[in-house]
Design an enzyme around this catalytic site. Structure first.
Site, PDB file in Angstrom:
ATOM      1  N   HIS A 129      28.208 -64.844   1.035  1.00 41.75           N
ATOM      2  CA  HIS A 129      26.799 -64.137   1.190  1.00 41.75           C
ATOM      3  C   HIS A 129      25.957 -64.505   0.554  1.00 41.75           C
ATOM      4  O   HIS A 129      25.764 -65.244  -0.580  1.00 41.75           O
ATOM      5  CB  HIS A 129      26.890 -62.627   0.873  1.00 41.75           C
ATOM      6  CG  HIS A 129      26.015 -61.741   1.460  1.00 41.75           C
ATOM      7  ND1 HIS A 129      24.774 -61.549   0.568  1.00 41.75           N
ATOM      8  CD2 HIS A 129      25.789 -60.771   2.318  1.00 41.75           C
ATOM      9  CE1 HIS A 129      23.796 -60.775   1.344  1.00 41.75           C
ATOM     10  NE2 HIS A 129      24.527 -60.078   2.255  1.00 41.75           N
ATOM     11  N   GLU A 131      23.082 -63.532  -0.962  1.00 44.94           N
ATOM     12  CA  GLU A 131      22.988 -63.074  -2.404  1.00 44.94           C
ATOM     13  C   GLU A 131      23.673 -63.666  -3.141  1.00 44.94           C
ATOM     14  O   GLU A 131      23.517 -63.919  -4.280  1.00 44.94           O
ATOM     15  CB  GLU A 131      22.865 -61.443  -2.228  1.00 44.94           C
ATOM     16  CG  GLU A 131      22.402 -60.916  -3.771  1.00 44.94           C
ATOM     17  CD  GLU A 131      22.582 -59.527  -3.728  1.00 44.94           C
ATOM     18  OE1 GLU A 131      23.109 -58.947  -4.841  1.00 44.94           O
ATOM     19  OE2 GLU A 131      22.529 -58.804  -2.739  1.00 44.94           O
ATOM     20  N   THR A 167      24.302 -56.285  -4.779  1.00 42.77           N
ATOM     21  CA  THR A 167      23.292 -55.256  -5.088  1.00 42.77           C
ATOM     22  C   THR A 167      23.542 -53.916  -3.825  1.00 42.77           C
ATOM     23  O   THR A 167      23.368 -52.938  -4.007  1.00 42.77           O
ATOM     24  CB  THR A 167      21.953 -55.631  -4.771  1.00 42.77           C
ATOM     25  OG1 THR A 167      21.576 -56.120  -3.781  1.00 42.77           O
ATOM     26  CG2 THR A 167      21.527 -56.497  -6.274  1.00 42.77           C
ATOM     27  N   SER A 226      24.987 -57.044   8.378  1.00 44.96           N
ATOM     28  CA  SER A 226      24.377 -56.411   7.457  1.00 44.96           C
ATOM     29  C   SER A 226      25.462 -55.706   6.327  1.00 44.96           C
ATOM     30  O   SER A 226      25.997 -54.960   6.929  1.00 44.96           O
ATOM     31  CB  SER A 226      23.205 -55.410   8.021  1.00 44.96           C
ATOM     32  OG  SER A 226      23.191 -54.345   6.902  1.00 44.96           O
ATOM     33  N   ASN A 228      25.007 -53.834   3.767  1.00 41.35           N
ATOM     34  CA  ASN A 228      24.603 -52.445   3.399  1.00 41.35           C
ATOM     35  C   ASN A 228      24.790 -51.473   4.815  1.00 41.35           C
ATOM     36  O   ASN A 228      25.101 -50.418   4.903  1.00 41.35           O
ATOM     37  CB  ASN A 228      23.368 -52.243   2.887  1.00 41.35           C
ATOM     38  CG  ASN A 228      22.014 -52.291   3.887  1.00 41.35           C
ATOM     39  OD1 ASN A 228      21.854 -51.384   4.668  1.00 41.35           O
ATOM     40  ND2 ASN A 228      21.481 -53.603   4.200  1.00 41.35           N
ATOM     41  N   SER A 270      18.113 -52.999   6.719  1.00 41.85           N
ATOM     42  CA  SER A 270      17.550 -54.328   7.473  1.00 41.85           C
ATOM     43  C   SER A 270      17.062 -53.723   8.875  1.00 41.85           C
ATOM     44  O   SER A 270      16.687 -54.836   9.755  1.00 41.85           O
ATOM     45  CB  SER A 270      18.757 -55.277   7.253  1.00 41.85           C
ATOM     46  OG  SER A 270      19.982 -54.960   7.660  1.00 41.85           O
TER      47      SER A 270
END
Length: 288
Positions: A129, A131, A167, A226, A228, A270
């Site tokens: 990913h 991040e 996160t 996504s 999240n 997002s």
């Protein structure tokens, strides 16, 4: 007929800032490079593409010189900044402040000691990913990424362990991981865990569960990439099994709407508001 868009859904602060910076530059020059998809939503990426935003890969970045490049909210490893400096690339840095703070904490932990005395940096996140790549980069590539509880035995329990999290991961799953690591710790091993999960996602869980439970049907609008979004949709589906994840209004099965008197529309951090409005318009036209 009640058709409600969840007030808590839509872009988080980090995504909003990244898109604002992109649009500001596009309005001035009509073109801007972005390293990776600016947001994990193909509909929003396409909208900005039409305005002149060109998505590039890290390999393409190495070939560019004397241009401007936007770094999205996910953040980047130190190597990206070094390449930009070498190629005289002007960086428009839209790294989310929450991610940036996490990068600094991991970098500090990694550099507290030298060589074999360094703590074992473990990151709970999705391997590959964007991040997570940026976080691993703070340790010169030496951090261990754990995607789920099944991978816990990859950790060396004879060394000190500093655990961080991507996160956008599940807070409850992170707590479970901490508990399982604590059960395996023995001797003089130091274990430190840092809850670095963004509250714009974690705090939305009880709210989105409540929203989902008060409607007969839930349409969860989200891009397939996504992280999240997957977490929030799982919460929606748990609270209301009659929940469907869609990327846009074209994926709605009209039969879902039959006989429904209360329909809720929500999405990830997002998911753009305009896209949820398009879904609402479609529902309104097909429930008259």
């Amino acid at each position: 007929m009640i058709i409600e868009i969840d007030n808590g859904s839509g872009f988080c602060f980090g995504v909003t800032t990244a898109i604002s910076k992109a649009e500001e530059e596009l309005n001035k020059t009509g073109h801007l490079y972005c390293l990776g998809d600016i947001v994990h939503n193909s509909n929003e990426v396409e909208r900005l593409k039409q305005k002149g935003l060109e998505t590039i890969t890290h390999d393409q970045l190495r070939q560019l010189k004397n241009v401007k490049v936007l770094l999205r909210a996910h953040g980047e490893p130190p190597e990206t900044y070094e390449i930009a400096k070498q190629n005289n690339i002007e960086i428009i840095d839209a790294t989310c402040p929450v991610v940036l703070q996490l990068q600094r904490r991991i970098n500090k932990s990694y550099n507290e000691c030298d060589g074999n005395e360094r703590p074992q940096i473990v990151i709970y996140g999705k391997r590959g990913h964007a991040e997570v790549n940026g976080l691993v980069g703070q340790t010169q590539g030496n951090a261990l990424v754990i995607e789920n509880l099944d991978e816990i035995d990859k950790i060396d329990f004879t060394r000190d362990i500093y655990l961080y999290s991507q996160t956008t991961k599940s807070l409850q799953e992170f707590k479970t991981l901490v508990e399982e690591i604590e059960k395996r710790i023995n001797g003089n091993v130091v274990f430190k865990s840092y809850d670095t999960i963004c509250r714009s996602v974690a705090n939305r869980i009880p709210q989105i569960r409540q929203f989902a439970s008060r409607h007969e049907l839930i349409l969860f609008v989200c891009g397939s990439k996504s992280s999240n979004g997957k977490i929030l949709f799982a919460e929606c589906h748990d609270a209301n099994p009659n929940s469907h994840m869609i990327s846009n209004e074209n994926e709605i099965d009209p039969s879902w709407l039959e006989g429904k008197h209360s329909i809720g529309i929500c999405g990830a951090t997002s998911t753009p508001r305009w896209l949820m409005n398009q879904v609402k318009n479609f529902v309104e036209k097909n429930t008259k």
